[in-house]
Design an enzyme around this catalytic site. Structure first.
Site, PDB file in Angstrom:
ATOM      1  N   TRP A 219       0.842  -1.205   0.000  1.00  0.00           N
ATOM      2  CA  TRP A 219       0.000   0.000   0.000  1.00  0.00           C
ATOM      3  C   TRP A 219       0.875   1.252   0.000  1.00  0.00           C
ATOM      4  O   TRP A 219       0.658   2.168  -0.793  1.00  0.00           O
ATOM      5  CB  TRP A 219      -0.924   0.026   1.215  1.00  0.00           C
ATOM      6  N   TYR A 223       1.271   4.104  -2.931  1.00  0.00           N
ATOM      7  CA  TYR A 223       0.960   5.505  -2.642  1.00  0.00           C
ATOM      8  C   TYR A 223       2.141   6.406  -3.011  1.00  0.00           C
ATOM      9  O   TYR A 223       1.959   7.489  -3.581  1.00  0.00           O
ATOM     10  CB  TYR A 223       0.600   5.672  -1.169  1.00  0.00           C
ATOM     11  N   ASP A 239      -6.643  -0.207   0.150  1.00  0.00           N
ATOM     12  CA  ASP A 239      -7.116   1.003   0.828  1.00  0.00           C
ATOM     13  C   ASP A 239      -8.591   0.880   1.181  1.00  0.00           C
ATOM     14  O   ASP A 239      -9.434   0.560   0.335  1.00  0.00           O
ATOM     15  CB  ASP A 239      -6.903   2.220  -0.080  1.00  0.00           C
TER      16      ASP A 239
END
Length: 287
Positions: A219, A223, A239
């Protein structure tokens, strides 16, 4: 700074306002301002909307560096996006189509400082946006360089990798030691590899580059790829905001189902995520 219209200034300002780091960034309805470090000198910049462009004011920056500053700001404010191409790609999804129609100028916020954004992503692991920004403010107060002449709420420059590579971040921020170690590891990686935040050959290569750093999972890597590397196909699959925005009568999609559905969003999955996050935030705020 020119851009391809339409441009949703209100949305990108609101995004940055919600995530503004105390001491480093401030916003009001008409402008975004922040501290910067360019060629070893500290300065300030302000960005405000115009009729068909964004206006930038610089303080403490030599004229020779203005063009480089402009390039970084174009990435931060996503001035080179093609809203028409993005809308055409995403309009085939029944959930995304009305979102894109309602916000055709929605941009994908980038990063002024990729290392800063990487630290933000680590601080945001498993906590709310507000909690992450609170931690970032403490990080700046503890390790950031103070401005010689503060202006309003702008008081410090965000710490550089050298400021954090040996810092006891967890102790200063009163947070899990593993998260503080991850920030130190990112700082060490940035010092060891000046090209750490240079766009990779592919999204997969970028994710592998960052997940190789201890404490950075998929994640966080996605990002960072989305905001710091400006890869338009990045997608933080796990998410909760994305799955919540796609919730239907049968529940929220699994990670596998989300990935399968997102194939139709390529090569603009990051923009799809931005639309879904904006829609989710509006729903949560309205509750």
């Amino acid at each position: 700074m020119s851009y391809r219209p339409p441009y949703d200034w209100a949305a990108i300002r609101a995004f940055l306002a919600k995530r503004a780091i105390p001491g480093v960034e401030t916003t009001d309805p008409a402008a975004y301002a922040r501290t910067i470090s360019v060629a070893g000198r500290h300065g300030l910049l302000t960005v405000a909307p115009g009729a068909d462009c964004l206006h930038v004011a610089l303080r403490g920056v030599e004229a020779a560096h203005a063009e480089a500053v402009g390039g970084r700001l174009r990435r931060l404010f996503d001035c080179d996006a093609d809203p028409g191409a993005i809308a055409t790609c995403l309009a085939g999804d029944p959930v995304l189509a009305p979102l894109v129609a309602a916000r055709p100028g929605l941009r994908l916020p980038g990063a002024w400082d990729p290392f800063e954004t990487g630290c933000r992503a680590i601080l945001g692991q498993q906590v709310s946006v507000a909690a992450a920004i609170g931690l970032a403010g403490k990080l700046v107060a503890a390790f950031g360089a103070p401005l010689a002449e503060p202006m309003g709420g702008l008081t410090h420059v965000f710490p550089a990798p050298a400021d954090l590579v040996e810092a006891d971040v967890a102790l200063a921020l009163n947070m899990p030691r593993a998260r503080g170690a991850a920030i130190r590891a990112l700082a060490a990686a940035a010092l060891a590899d000046p090209d750490l935040f240079v766009p990779a050959e592919s999204l997969e290569a970028a994710v592998l580059r960052f997940t190789a750093i201890r404490g950075i999972g998929p994640w966080t890597a996605q990002y960072i790829a989305m905001r710091a590397l400006k890869l338009p196909d990045a997608l933080p699959v796990g998410d909760v905001g994305l799955s919540r925005a796609l919730e239907s009568g049968t529940g929220r999609p699994t990670a596998a189902a989300l990935l399968a559905r997102a194939q139709a969003w390529r090569p603009f999955r990051a923009y799809a995520a931005q639309h879904l996050w904006a829609a989710d935030e509006a729903v949560v705020k309205g509750r």
